[in-house]
Design a protein around this motif. Sequence first.
Motif, short mmCIF file in Angstrom:
data_model
loop_
_atom_site.label_atom_id
_atom_site.label_comp_id
_atom_site.label_asym_id
_atom_site.label_seq_id
_atom_site.Cartn_x
_atom_site.Cartn_y
_atom_site.Cartn_z
N LEU A 31 57.34 -45.87 -15.70
CA LEU A 31 58.32 -46.91 -15.98
C LEU A 31 57.62 -48.22 -16.32
CD1 LEU A 31 61.32 -47.80 -15.89
CD2 LEU A 31 60.97 -48.31 -13.49
N LEU A 32 56.61 -48.57 -15.52
CA LEU A 32 55.88 -49.82 -15.78
C LEU A 32 55.11 -49.76 -17.09
CD1 LEU A 32 54.59 -50.58 -12.18
CD2 LEU A 32 56.35 -51.81 -13.44
N LEU A 33 54.50 -48.62 -17.39
CA LEU A 33 53.76 -48.49 -18.65
C LEU A 33 54.68 -48.62 -19.87
CD1 LEU A 33 51.20 -45.66 -17.86
CD2 LEU A 33 50.72 -48.06 -18.32
N ILE A 34 55.83 -47.98 -19.79
CA ILE A 34 56.78 -48.08 -20.91
C ILE A 34 57.24 -49.52 -21.08
CG2 ILE A 34 59.12 -47.43 -21.64
CD1 ILE A 34 58.57 -44.68 -20.39
N TYR A 35 57.49 -50.19 -19.98
CA TYR A 35 57.93 -51.58 -20.04
C TYR A 35 56.85 -52.47 -20.66
CZ TYR A 35 60.27 -55.84 -18.53
OH TYR A 35 60.91 -57.04 -18.51
N VAL A 36 55.60 -52.26 -20.25
CA VAL A 36 54.49 -53.05 -20.80
C VAL A 36 54.31 -52.76 -22.29
CG1 VAL A 36 51.97 -53.34 -20.72
CG2 VAL A 36 53.30 -53.36 -18.61
N VAL A 37 54.41 -51.50 -22.69
CA VAL A 37 54.29 -51.17 -24.11
C VAL A 37 55.40 -51.88 -24.90
CG1 VAL A 37 54.57 -49.29 -25.78
CG2 VAL A 37 53.08 -48.98 -23.80
N GLY A 38 56.60 -51.88 -24.38
CA GLY A 38 57.70 -52.58 -25.05
C GLY A 38 57.43 -54.07 -25.19
N LEU A 39 56.88 -54.67 -24.13
CA LEU A 39 56.56 -56.10 -24.20
C LEU A 39 55.45 -56.38 -25.21
CD1 LEU A 39 56.70 -57.18 -20.44
CD2 LEU A 39 58.34 -57.69 -22.26
N VAL A 40 54.46 -55.51 -25.27
CA VAL A 40 53.37 -55.69 -26.24
C VAL A 40 53.93 -55.60 -27.67
CG1 VAL A 40 51.27 -54.61 -27.16
CG2 VAL A 40 51.53 -54.95 -24.70
N VAL A 41 54.85 -54.66 -27.89
CA VAL A 41 55.45 -54.55 -29.22
C VAL A 41 56.27 -55.80 -29.55
CG1 VAL A 41 57.09 -53.23 -30.63
CG2 VAL A 41 55.44 -52.03 -29.20
N VAL A 42 56.98 -56.34 -28.57
CA VAL A 42 57.74 -57.57 -28.80
C VAL A 42 56.79 -58.72 -29.15
CG1 VAL A 42 59.13 -59.36 -27.68
CG2 VAL A 42 59.74 -56.97 -27.41
N ILE A 43 55.71 -58.87 -28.38
CA ILE A 43 54.76 -59.96 -28.63
C ILE A 43 54.10 -59.79 -29.99
CG2 ILE A 43 52.54 -60.91 -27.84
CD1 ILE A 43 53.53 -60.27 -24.96
N THR A 44 53.77 -58.55 -30.35
CA THR A 44 53.19 -58.29 -31.67
C THR A 44 54.20 -58.65 -32.76
OG1 THR A 44 51.87 -56.48 -30.75
CG2 THR A 44 52.14 -56.52 -33.13
N GLY A 45 55.45 -58.30 -32.55
CA GLY A 45 56.49 -58.64 -33.52
C GLY A 45 56.66 -60.13 -33.68
N VAL A 46 56.57 -60.86 -32.58
CA VAL A 46 56.70 -62.32 -32.65
C VAL A 46 55.51 -62.91 -33.39
CG1 VAL A 46 56.67 -64.43 -31.25
CG2 VAL A 46 58.17 -62.53 -30.62
N SER A 47 54.31 -62.42 -33.08
CA SER A 47 53.13 -62.98 -33.73
C SER A 47 53.08 -62.65 -35.21
CB SER A 47 51.85 -62.51 -33.04
OG SER A 47 51.69 -61.12 -33.22
N LEU A 48 53.65 -61.53 -35.61
CA LEU A 48 53.68 -61.15 -37.02
C LEU A 48 54.98 -61.56 -37.71
CD1 LEU A 48 52.20 -57.53 -36.79
CD2 LEU A 48 51.03 -59.63 -37.50
N SER A 49 55.88 -62.19 -36.98
CA SER A 49 57.20 -62.58 -37.48
C SER A 49 57.95 -61.38 -38.05
CB SER A 49 57.09 -63.68 -38.55
OG SER A 49 56.49 -64.83 -38.00
N SER A 50 57.88 -60.27 -37.32
CA SER A 50 58.54 -59.04 -37.76
C SER A 50 59.75 -58.77 -36.88
CB SER A 50 57.56 -57.86 -37.67
OG SER A 50 58.23 -56.65 -37.90
N ILE A 51 60.91 -58.91 -37.47
CA ILE A 51 62.15 -58.68 -36.73
C ILE A 51 62.25 -57.22 -36.31
CG2 ILE A 51 64.67 -58.68 -36.92
CD1 ILE A 51 64.40 -61.18 -38.63
#
Length: 101
Positions: A49-69
Motif C-alpha cells: 500500500l505504501l509503495l503504491i502510494y509513493v509511486v503515485g506521488l512520484v508520478v504526480v510530482i513528475t507530471g507537475v515538473s513536466l507540466s503534464s496534465i
Amino acid sequence: MGLPEDEQRELDAIERRLAEDDPKFASKLVRTPPPHHRLPPRALKLISLLLIYVVGLVVVITGVSLSSIVLIALGAAVTAVSPVIIVVQTWRTRRNDEPSG
C-alpha cells in the motif's frame, strides 16, 4: 507426487519405532520451526500500500515538473484509487473468512 505404498508403509514403521524409542526427539522432528525471514501477510499488504502510494506521488510530482496534465491525473488516480482497492479487497477477504452463523 507421493511415495509408493510399500515405501510409505516402511517410512511409517520407522516413524513409529522412532516415536517409541525416543519420543522427545521424535516430537522435535514433527514440529517445523517458524520461518524467520517471511513477513506476515498484513505487513506485506501495508508495505505494498505504501509503495503504491509513493509511486503515485512520484508520478504526480513528475507530471507537475513536466507540466503534464496526463501524468498528474494518472498519479492522482494511482494515489487515490489503489489504496482504496487494497482496503476493499482486505475487507472482503476478512468478511468472507468470518464464520457464518
